[in-house]
Design a protein around this motif. Structure first.
Motif, PDB file in Angstrom:
ATOM      1  N   LEU A  49     115.138  95.157  -2.254  1.00  0.00           N
ATOM      2  CA  LEU A  49     115.652  93.791  -2.151  1.00  0.00           C
ATOM      3  C   LEU A  49     116.956  93.738  -1.368  1.00  0.00           C
ATOM      4  N   SER A  50     117.803  94.759  -1.488  1.00  0.00           N
ATOM      5  CA  SER A  50     119.045  94.761  -0.715  1.00  0.00           C
ATOM      6  C   SER A  50     118.774  94.977   0.770  1.00  0.00           C
ATOM      7  N   LEU A  51     117.724  95.739   1.096  1.00  0.00           N
ATOM      8  CA  LEU A  51     117.353  95.886   2.509  1.00  0.00           C
ATOM      9  C   LEU A  51     116.882  94.559   3.097  1.00  0.00           C
ATOM     10  N   LEU A  52     116.099  93.824   2.310  1.00  0.00           N
ATOM     11  CA  LEU A  52     115.668  92.504   2.785  1.00  0.00           C
ATOM     12  C   LEU A  52     116.851  91.554   2.928  1.00  0.00           C
ATOM     13  N   GLN A  53     117.814  91.664   2.026  1.00  0.00           N
ATOM     14  CA  GLN A  53     118.990  90.810   2.111  1.00  0.00           C
ATOM     15  C   GLN A  53     119.867  91.194   3.301  1.00  0.00           C
ATOM     16  N   SER A  54     119.939  92.484   3.612  1.00  0.00           N
ATOM     17  CA  SER A  54     120.737  92.914   4.757  1.00  0.00           C
ATOM     18  C   SER A  54     120.119  92.471   6.085  1.00  0.00           C
TER      19      SER A  54
END
Length: 94
Positions: A9-14
Motif C-alpha cells: 500500500l505504501s508503494l501505491l501511495q508513493s
C-alpha cells in the motif's frame, strides 16, 4: 503480519495514487485472488473438464450471502485476506 500489506500500500501511495484508487486496487486484487483460487479448487474437485462449473463456483464464492455480510460488510481486514487465501490454502493442503 501486516508488513507485506503495508509495503504494497505504501508503494501505491508513493506512486501518487489517491486513497480511493489504492483501496479499489486492493479490493480488486482480493476479489480476483478469491475467484481465481476458488476456480482452481473447483477444477481440482469437479475435474479438469468442468470449466463452466468451476467458473460458477468462483462467482458464487465472491457473491454468496455469507461473504457479503460477514466479511465485506463487517469490514474486518484480516478476514478479507483469509477469504481470499482460503481456497488456495486448501488447494495446496490437498
Amino acid at each position: 503480519a501486516s508488513l507485506p500489506t503495508e509495503v504494497a500500500l505504501s508503494l501505491l501511495q508513493s506512486l501518487g495514487l489517491p486513497f480511493f484508487a489504492i483501496q479499489a486496487t486492493l479490493f480488486g486484487f482480493l476479489l480476483f485472488s478469491m475467484s481465481l483460487g476458488m476456480y482452481f479448487l473447483s477444477l481440482e474437485f469437479f475435474g479438469k473438464d468442468q470449466k463452466k462449473m468451476a467458473a460458477l463456483a468462483a462467482l458464487f464464492y465472491i457473491i454468496n450471502p455469507y461473504m457479503m455480510v460477514q466479511v465485506w460488510h463487517r469490514f474486518v481486514h484480516s478476514t478479507f485476506f483469509l477469504a481470499a487465501g482460503l481456497p488456495l490454502i486448501l488447494l495446496f493442503w490437498k
